[in-house]
Each structure stands twice: as C-alpha cells, then as structure tokens.
Design a protein around this motif. Sequence first.
Motif, PDB file in Angstrom:
ATOM      1  N   VAL A   1      29.845 -16.528  33.501  1.00 36.45           N
ATOM      2  CA  VAL A   1      29.071 -15.811  32.471  1.00 36.45           C
ATOM      3  C   VAL A   1      28.357 -16.809  31.571  1.00 36.45           C
ATOM      4  CG1 VAL A   1      29.260 -14.315  30.448  1.00 36.45           C
ATOM      5  CG2 VAL A   1      30.563 -13.786  32.507  1.00 36.45           C
ATOM      6  N   CYS A   2      29.070 -17.903  31.222  1.00 35.34           N
ATOM      7  CA  CYS A   2      28.452 -18.931  30.377  1.00 35.34           C
ATOM      8  C   CYS A   2      27.267 -19.593  31.082  1.00 35.34           C
ATOM      9  CB  CYS A   2      29.488 -19.990  30.002  1.00 35.34           C
ATOM     10  SG  CYS A   2      30.770 -19.398  28.868  1.00 35.34           S
ATOM     11  N   ASP A   3      27.415 -19.831  32.398  1.00 32.87           N
ATOM     12  CA  ASP A   3      26.331 -20.459  33.157  1.00 32.87           C
ATOM     13  C   ASP A   3      25.109 -19.566  33.210  1.00 32.87           C
ATOM     14  OD1 ASP A   3      27.916 -22.638  33.613  1.00 32.87           O
ATOM     15  OD2 ASP A   3      28.595 -21.959  35.593  1.00 32.87           O
ATOM     16  N   VAL A   4      25.315 -18.254  33.361  1.00 29.80           N
ATOM     17  CA  VAL A   4      24.196 -17.305  33.419  1.00 29.80           C
ATOM     18  C   VAL A   4      23.467 -17.268  32.103  1.00 29.80           C
ATOM     19  CG1 VAL A   4      23.612 -14.853  33.623  1.00 29.80           C
ATOM     20  CG2 VAL A   4      25.226 -15.891  35.231  1.00 29.80           C
ATOM     21  N   GLN A   5      24.237 -17.327  31.005  1.00 24.73           N
ATOM     22  CA  GLN A   5      23.613 -17.253  29.692  1.00 24.73           C
ATOM     23  C   GLN A   5      22.951 -18.570  29.316  1.00 24.73           C
ATOM     24  OE1 GLN A   5      26.730 -15.937  27.105  1.00 24.73           O
ATOM     25  NE2 GLN A   5      26.596 -13.829  27.794  1.00 24.73           N
TER      26      GLN A   5
ATOM     27  N   GLU B   1      39.277 -17.510  34.015  1.00 27.97           N
ATOM     28  CA  GLU B   1      38.489 -18.649  33.545  1.00 27.97           C
ATOM     29  C   GLU B   1      37.227 -18.842  34.384  1.00 27.97           C
ATOM     30  OE1 GLU B   1      41.107 -22.092  33.240  1.00 27.97           O
ATOM     31  OE2 GLU B   1      41.065 -21.708  31.079  1.00 27.97           O
ATOM     32  N   GLN B   2      37.350 -18.647  35.698  1.00 31.68           N
ATOM     33  CA  GLN B   2      36.179 -18.780  36.561  1.00 31.68           C
ATOM     34  C   GLN B   2      35.107 -17.763  36.185  1.00 31.68           C
ATOM     35  OE1 GLN B   2      35.708 -21.157  39.137  1.00 31.68           O
ATOM     36  NE2 GLN B   2      37.490 -22.025  38.116  1.00 31.68           N
ATOM     37  N   LEU B   3      35.514 -16.542  35.895  1.00 34.17           N
ATOM     38  CA  LEU B   3      34.565 -15.499  35.500  1.00 34.17           C
ATOM     39  C   LEU B   3      33.902 -15.856  34.181  1.00 34.17           C
ATOM     40  CD1 LEU B   3      33.248 -12.759  35.902  1.00 34.17           C
ATOM     41  CD2 LEU B   3      35.281 -11.689  34.893  1.00 34.17           C
ATOM     42  N   ASN B   4      34.684 -16.352  33.241  1.00 36.24           N
ATOM     43  CA  ASN B   4      34.116 -16.751  31.954  1.00 36.24           C
ATOM     44  C   ASN B   4      33.098 -17.878  32.117  1.00 36.24           C
ATOM     45  OD1 ASN B   4      35.732 -14.902  30.729  1.00 36.24           O
ATOM     46  ND2 ASN B   4      37.295 -16.376  30.073  1.00 36.24           N
ATOM     47  N   ASN B   5      33.421 -18.843  32.969  1.00 29.45           N
ATOM     48  CA  ASN B   5      32.499 -19.952  33.216  1.00 29.45           C
ATOM     49  C   ASN B   5      31.201 -19.480  33.856  1.00 29.45           C
ATOM     50  OD1 ASN B   5      34.370 -21.754  32.185  1.00 29.45           O
ATOM     51  ND2 ASN B   5      35.242 -22.238  34.189  1.00 29.45           N
TER      52      ASN B   5
ATOM     53  N   MET C   1      24.170 -14.702  21.598  1.00 31.86           N
ATOM     54  CA  MET C   1      25.510 -14.144  21.384  1.00 31.86           C
ATOM     55  C   MET C   1      26.311 -14.229  22.674  1.00 31.86           C
ATOM     56  SD  MET C   1      26.550 -10.333  20.070  1.00 31.86           S
ATOM     57  CE  MET C   1      28.263  -9.862  19.932  1.00 31.86           C
ATOM     58  N   TYR C   2      27.556 -14.673  22.565  1.00 32.34           N
ATOM     59  CA  TYR C   2      28.407 -14.830  23.752  1.00 32.34           C
ATOM     60  C   TYR C   2      29.014 -13.481  24.132  1.00 32.34           C
ATOM     61  CZ  TYR C   2      32.178 -16.369  26.761  1.00 32.34           C
ATOM     62  OH  TYR C   2      33.034 -16.527  27.806  1.00 32.34           O
ATOM     63  N   ILE C   3      28.772 -13.043  25.358  1.00 33.46           N
ATOM     64  CA  ILE C   3      29.345 -11.806  25.874  1.00 33.46           C
ATOM     65  C   ILE C   3      30.202 -12.155  27.077  1.00 33.46           C
ATOM     66  CG2 ILE C   3      28.878  -9.533  26.849  1.00 33.46           C
ATOM     67  CD1 ILE C   3      26.217  -9.571  25.415  1.00 33.46           C
ATOM     68  N   ASN C   4      31.441 -11.800  27.018  1.00 40.57           N
ATOM     69  CA  ASN C   4      32.386 -12.141  28.068  1.00 40.57           C
ATOM     70  C   ASN C   4      32.741 -10.900  28.864  1.00 40.57           C
ATOM     71  OD1 ASN C   4      34.492 -12.976  29.647  1.00 40.57           O
ATOM     72  ND2 ASN C   4      35.466 -14.180  28.025  1.00 40.57           N
ATOM     73  N   LYS C   5      32.364 -10.880  30.132  1.00 42.64           N
ATOM     74  CA  LYS C   5      32.597  -9.699  30.955  1.00 42.64           C
ATOM     75  C   LYS C   5      34.081  -9.369  31.093  1.00 42.64           C
ATOM     76  CE  LYS C   5      28.460 -10.025  33.840  1.00 42.64           C
ATOM     77  NZ  LYS C   5      27.961 -10.187  35.219  1.00 42.64           N
ATOM     78  N   SER C   6      34.933 -10.381  31.067  1.00 45.97           N
ATOM     79  CA  SER C   6      36.358 -10.140  31.260  1.00 45.97           C
ATOM     80  C   SER C   6      37.099  -9.923  29.940  1.00 45.97           C
ATOM     81  CB  SER C   6      36.994 -11.311  32.012  1.00 45.97           C
ATOM     82  OG  SER C   6      36.850 -12.499  31.280  1.00 45.97           O
ATOM     83  N   ASP C   7      36.365  -9.866  28.844  1.00 43.80           N
ATOM     84  CA  ASP C   7      36.929  -9.732  27.501  1.00 43.80           C
ATOM     85  C   ASP C   7      37.649 -11.014  27.105  1.00 43.80           C
ATOM     86  OD1 ASP C   7      37.851  -6.282  28.011  1.00 43.80           O
ATOM     87  OD2 ASP C   7      35.949  -7.158  27.363  1.00 43.80           O
ATOM     88  N   ILE C   8      37.694 -11.280  25.820  1.00 42.85           N
ATOM     89  CA  ILE C   8      38.318 -12.502  25.331  1.00 42.85           C
ATOM     90  C   ILE C   8      39.750 -12.178  24.902  1.00 42.85           C
ATOM     91  CG2 ILE C   8      38.237 -14.309  23.591  1.00 42.85           C
ATOM     92  CD1 ILE C   8      35.225 -13.872  23.453  1.00 42.85           C
TER      93      ILE C   8
END
Length: 412
Positions: free
Chosen positions: A408-412, A402-406, A1-8
């Motif tokens: 988070v995606c890399d960590v997951q 966008e950097q924060l979202n990227n 499941m995608y979790i975005n720390k900065s909210d979508i």
Amino acid sequence: MYINKSDIYQPSLYQLRYIVFFIFLLLGPSLALFELRAVHLTFCFLLLTGCLYILKHRLLDKKVFLLLATYFLFLFLWIVNHAVLGGFSLRYIAYCYYFTFTFFIFYFSFRTLITVPRIIIRNVIQVFICINILIAIAEIFIGISFFAFNPLAGTEYQIGSSFWANVNTNAVALILLNTSLYFLGYKKHFYINAIPILIFCFLVDAKLCILALVGQLVVAQLIANATARVFFAVAIVIITPVILFVFQKQLNVVFLTLIQAFSFFENSDLLAKIVSSGDVSSVVIRAFALSEMLNQIYDFSLTNLLFGIGFGNLNISFVNNKWGGLVEYFSPHLFYLEIIIYLGISYYVFYFMVMKIVAGRLPWRSILIATPTLGSVVAISSAVYFLPLYFFLAVLSFWEYEQLNNEVCDVQ
C-alpha cells in the motif's frame, strides 16, 4: 494521507504481559507444578487478559468482533452437526477446549508480534534455541534427561528432548521457531541456526524433521534473488558430496525408513499383525495410524468431509501386550489428517478466514513459502495442543500483514 487496507493495529501499552505469555508458550511441559503446566498457566493468562480487555474497552473493535463472530459461527456449525451424529463425550469437550484455547493462542501471539519490539522477540527466540540445543546435546552425550529429574513435571522425558519431553516434538518446536525468525526478517539467524538444529535432528534420528529443515532451506534459497540462487547451486555441488560422505549412515537410515513405511502401507494385513505382535517401531506404528485414518475417511459422507465426526472422536486402537494389552485412542501422528477427521475441511476454512481477518488478505503466500516447516508438524503425535504451531501461524499472518502494508505504501 496514509490509508492502510489491512487497518492499523495499535500495540498494547503492556509489553511485559505479552513477553511473559511468549515465554510460557516456549517452555512447554518443562514448566509445571504437578498437573498444572505451562499450558494451563498460559490459559489463565489469556483469560485474565481477556477479562481486563473487556472491562477496559467495553466495546470490541471491528477485528476482534469479526474474529469472535467467525469462531462462534464455526463452533455452532460443528456442534450442531456433531449433535446429530451423537458424537458428544468427555473427549469431545476436552478437544473443544483445545480448539478454543489454541485459537486464542494464535490471536494473542499476533498481538505479541504487534506489541513487543521485534528485536526482543528475536532475542527471546534466539536464546531459547541456543539453550534448548545445548541442553539437548548435553543430554545425548551424558545419557540422561535433565528434566526427567524434575518431580513437578510428572512426565517421562526422552534423552535429548530438552524442554519438550519428546525428541521429535522438541525438533519441530526448534524448526518452527527458527523459520519464524526468517519471516520476521532475521534471515541470517535462520541460516546459522539451521546448522546446529540439523545436527541435533541427525543425533536424535528425527527423519521427518531433517527433510523439513532441508526443504525449508531449499525453498528459502529458491525465492531469494538470482545471485543467491547461483551461490546456492554452487554450494549444492560442493557441499552435497561432503554431506553424503559424513552423514552416509544417517541418510541411509532415512531413506530405508521411507521405503519401509511405503512397503508396510501397501500390506495392511501384515501391518496389523506386526502391531498386534508387540514388536512396534516408530515407522510401523505411524503407518498403522495412517492406515486407520485413511480407512475412516474412506467411509466419510459429504457432511463428514465438511464438518468431521467431532472433536476427539478418532479411536485408533490395537492390542499390544508389551504396552499393557488393549491400546485405545492412540495418537494419530499426522495432525493434518487427524483434524480433517475431527472437523473436516471446514477447520482449514476457519483458519484461513481468521488469518485473513488479522492479516488483511489470504495468507497463501506465506503458507506456500513455509510448506516444509508446516510439514514438520507430522513428526509429532498430535498438534491439537502444540502451542508453537499456533504461534507460527500468527507469524505467517503478521508477515502477510506487513507485506500488505508495504504494498500500500509503494502504491501511494
């Protein structure tokens, strides 16, 4: 499941209104109906959009609630402090409006970046930069300002100012928009555009803008990969002598101007006499305004340093018979110091907080990278109501988001 720390952030379904908003923002004073200018049209757009948003959603989402809560908290702190100081006036109300208006410009610019496809944003900026430079250079070679013939604008335009009435203001707008392309991922456009913008800055003798643009190019290369840094070093060795030869006269003017500014600043009595005599160059008047602001800050209490002396309450005045005698409320020409006098360092705390709310983290990375471009803003009389600056702050926030979202995606 995608979790975005900065909210979508969900884009709006109404792209056209944000495109119209963005175009109004770029046109500056050139779009006018006598006293009704693009700034006012943009405000009406924001007011209408905000009302429709409230009527449609009824409940504010978490992000918007935090932004409004932060705005009202700081506004309350400022007004209470300034009420104690007795700083209320019509100028106070006007500048309070500017602060509120530009805050919403910042937020709706961020919403524009979320809603409108990036390719459209790029195309609008690119077309604006090209048309702007073509008009400005044509004005320089013909010797007239095209927008000065617009009776609806109601203001005098300098030759080479294109849409923005003043050549320095126009140069800063171009630099902010071009660096925006860099942060939006269009680095090739950023480098290509830098060449005609730099030529334009030399033609209009926008010294601070030349330094800012060159500085941004250097920073952009230094943070690139190792190969890019090698090519950059080689290019510097080869191209620098050519630039020094071709633009020898202009570069001499830049360096002599800087030396002259420091010499004036060291002798405040001489500076005041020159200003009063009426023989005022841009260097002298900027040095005088800076001297007056530093004298104001020198007398600051801790409360003043935190919250300033009030919106618009900076009166740089002098006697100049060539300008009609007593000149009051002269534009400070150094926005970052000007805003400290108005609102103290709490202004910067406010914008760091709102940028963190929309981006999901503090924007220190993007601000550090964009330092030269942000430095170009001191070339204009005041950025209190200079809309491209607040769009640029939204671009920096969007980049951080966008950097924060990227990450988070890399960590997951």
